[in-house]
Design a protein around this motif. Structure first.
Motif, PDB file in Angstrom:
ATOM      1  N   LEU A   1      38.629  29.744  30.819  1.00 26.97           N
ATOM      2  CA  LEU A   1      38.087  30.324  32.641  1.00 26.97           C
ATOM      3  C   LEU A   1      38.013  31.974  32.581  1.00 26.97           C
ATOM      4  O   LEU A   1      38.485  32.533  31.628  1.00 26.97           O
ATOM      5  CB  LEU A   1      39.160  30.273  33.509  1.00 26.97           C
ATOM      6  N   GLN A   2      36.651  32.435  32.992  1.00 24.63           N
ATOM      7  CA  GLN A   2      36.053  33.724  33.613  1.00 24.63           C
ATOM      8  C   GLN A   2      37.128  34.325  33.739  1.00 24.63           C
ATOM      9  O   GLN A   2      38.249  33.666  34.990  1.00 24.63           O
ATOM     10  CB  GLN A   2      34.756  33.440  33.740  1.00 24.63           C
ATOM     11  N   ASP A   3      37.451  35.632  34.418  1.00 22.69           N
ATOM     12  CA  ASP A   3      38.089  36.622  34.546  1.00 22.69           C
ATOM     13  C   ASP A   3      38.273  36.797  36.520  1.00 22.69           C
ATOM     14  O   ASP A   3      39.015  36.274  37.042  1.00 22.69           O
ATOM     15  CB  ASP A   3      38.513  37.651  34.246  1.00 22.69           C
ATOM     16  N   SER A   4      37.151  36.373  36.429  1.00 26.91           N
ATOM     17  CA  SER A   4      36.507  35.856  38.259  1.00 26.91           C
ATOM     18  C   SER A   4      37.528  34.973  38.900  1.00 26.91           C
ATOM     19  O   SER A   4      37.421  34.795  39.594  1.00 26.91           O
ATOM     20  CB  SER A   4      35.016  36.116  38.412  1.00 26.91           C
ATOM     21  N   GLN A   5      36.643  34.034  37.172  1.00 26.52           N
ATOM     22  CA  GLN A   5      37.346  32.419  38.036  1.00 26.52           C
ATOM     23  C   GLN A   5      38.991  32.042  38.149  1.00 26.52           C
ATOM     24  O   GLN A   5      39.741  31.688  39.232  1.00 26.52           O
ATOM     25  CB  GLN A   5      36.949  31.332  37.120  1.00 26.52           C
ATOM     26  N   VAL A   6      39.681  33.241  37.384  1.00 27.58           N
ATOM     27  CA  VAL A   6      40.676  33.182  37.540  1.00 27.58           C
ATOM     28  C   VAL A   6      41.559  33.504  39.729  1.00 27.58           C
ATOM     29  O   VAL A   6      41.775  33.225  39.323  1.00 27.58           O
ATOM     30  CB  VAL A   6      41.233  33.706  36.630  1.00 27.58           C
ATOM     31  N   ASP A   7      40.795  34.852  39.133  1.00 30.08           N
ATOM     32  CA  ASP A   7      40.455  35.856  40.523  1.00 30.08           C
ATOM     33  C   ASP A   7      40.366  34.571  41.672  1.00 30.08           C
ATOM     34  O   ASP A   7      41.599  34.959  42.982  1.00 30.08           O
ATOM     35  CB  ASP A   7      39.848  36.878  40.625  1.00 30.08           C
ATOM     36  N   GLU A   8      39.449  34.392  41.731  1.00 34.25           N
ATOM     37  CA  GLU A   8      39.288  33.555  42.660  1.00 34.25           C
ATOM     38  C   GLU A   8      40.464  31.891  42.884  1.00 34.25           C
ATOM     39  O   GLU A   8      40.891  32.040  43.993  1.00 34.25           O
ATOM     40  CB  GLU A   8      37.427  32.674  42.230  1.00 34.25           C
ATOM     41  N   ALA A   9      41.090  31.721  42.471  1.00 31.36           N
ATOM     42  CA  ALA A   9      41.637  30.651  42.093  1.00 31.36           C
ATOM     43  C   ALA A   9      43.187  31.117  42.117  1.00 31.36           C
ATOM     44  O   ALA A   9      43.785  30.235  43.216  1.00 31.36           O
ATOM     45  CB  ALA A   9      41.973  30.024  40.760  1.00 31.36           C
ATOM     46  N   LEU A  10      43.694  31.897  42.143  1.00 29.95           N
ATOM     47  CA  LEU A  10      44.693  32.559  42.187  1.00 29.95           C
ATOM     48  C   LEU A  10      44.994  32.434  44.320  1.00 29.95           C
ATOM     49  O   LEU A  10      46.088  33.005  44.453  1.00 29.95           O
ATOM     50  CB  LEU A  10      44.435  34.365  41.337  1.00 29.95           C
ATOM     51  N   ALA A  11      43.678  33.450  44.528  1.00 30.08           N
ATOM     52  CA  ALA A  11      43.432  33.416  46.099  1.00 30.08           C
ATOM     53  C   ALA A  11      45.071  32.235  46.533  1.00 30.08           C
ATOM     54  O   ALA A  11      45.011  32.177  47.950  1.00 30.08           O
ATOM     55  CB  ALA A  11      42.445  33.591  46.619  1.00 30.08           C
ATOM     56  N   ALA A  12      44.114  30.766  46.265  1.00 27.14           N
ATOM     57  CA  ALA A  12      44.762  29.389  46.271  1.00 27.14           C
ATOM     58  C   ALA A  12      46.401  29.365  45.919  1.00 27.14           C
ATOM     59  O   ALA A  12      46.904  28.535  46.082  1.00 27.14           O
ATOM     60  CB  ALA A  12      43.502  28.882  46.209  1.00 27.14           C
ATOM     61  N   LEU A  13      46.794  30.075  45.738  1.00 27.59           N
ATOM     62  CA  LEU A  13      47.775  29.601  44.441  1.00 27.59           C
ATOM     63  C   LEU A  13      48.676  30.855  44.822  1.00 27.59           C
ATOM     64  O   LEU A  13      49.366  32.009  43.456  1.00 27.59           O
ATOM     65  CB  LEU A  13      48.088  29.349  43.522  1.00 27.59           C
ATOM     66  N   PRO A  14      49.501  31.073  46.282  1.00 25.66           N
ATOM     67  CA  PRO A  14      50.507  32.279  46.864  1.00 25.66           C
ATOM     68  C   PRO A  14      52.015  32.092  46.300  1.00 25.66           C
ATOM     69  O   PRO A  14      52.444  31.532  45.088  1.00 25.66           O
ATOM     70  CB  PRO A  14      50.185  31.901  48.410  1.00 25.66           C
ATOM     71  N   GLY A  15      52.326  33.528  45.449  1.00 22.99           N
ATOM     72  CA  GLY A  15      52.619  33.756  44.707  1.00 22.99           C
ATOM     73  C   GLY A  15      52.848  33.822  42.669  1.00 22.99           C
ATOM     74  O   GLY A  15      53.463  34.206  42.102  1.00 22.99           O
ATOM     75  N   TRP A  16      52.065  33.248  43.454  1.00 22.66           N
ATOM     76  CA  TRP A  16      51.416  33.313  41.635  1.00 22.66           C
ATOM     77  C   TRP A  16      51.157  34.391  41.056  1.00 22.66           C
ATOM     78  O   TRP A  16      49.703  35.276  41.806  1.00 22.66           O
ATOM     79  CB  TRP A  16      50.718  32.290  40.920  1.00 22.66           C
TER      80      TRP A  16
END
Length: 107
Positions: free
Chosen positions: A11-26
């Motif tokens: 994953l690219q950094d932007s993809q990880v950042d976007e996904a983390l928005a849906a994973l609270p606590g991570w």
């Protein structure tokens, strides 16, 4: 037949950042996903077992107790970028933490 090769291996950094928005606590720590959870000592074994039940690749996860109070989960494998599977594993771990995970009856 579906071809899984179209899925990005890393994953690219932007993809990880976007996904983390849906994973609270991570949170991201370098090329790892990390979650810190306060867990009573007498619940740690059950939590670890529940997490292992939903992890497909144990080489990409580390679990440890920090300061005898906080259970820390790290996903990834060091120098390599995060993979889509790491985000999927984080979401499955969240189901365990919420109590809605599936018990595979391994105990």
């Amino acid at each position: 037949m579906a071809d899984d090769t179209s899925r990005p291996a890393e994953l690219q950094d932007s993809q990880v950042d976007e996904a983390l928005a849906a994973l609270p606590g991570w949170e991201r720590s370098g090329v790892m996903l990390v979650r810190h959870i306060p867990v009573p000592r007498d619940s740690r074994d059950a939590l670890e077992e529940g997490i292992r039940n939903v992890v497909n690749d144990e080489s990409r996860i580390q679990m440890q107790v920090v300061d005898d109070e906080v259970f820390t989960i790290s996903l990834g494998n060091g120098p390599n970028r995060l993979k889509p599977e790491d985000l999927e594993t984080a979401a499955r771990i969240d189901t365990v933490l919420s109590g809605s995970g599936t018990d595979r009856g391994t105990t």
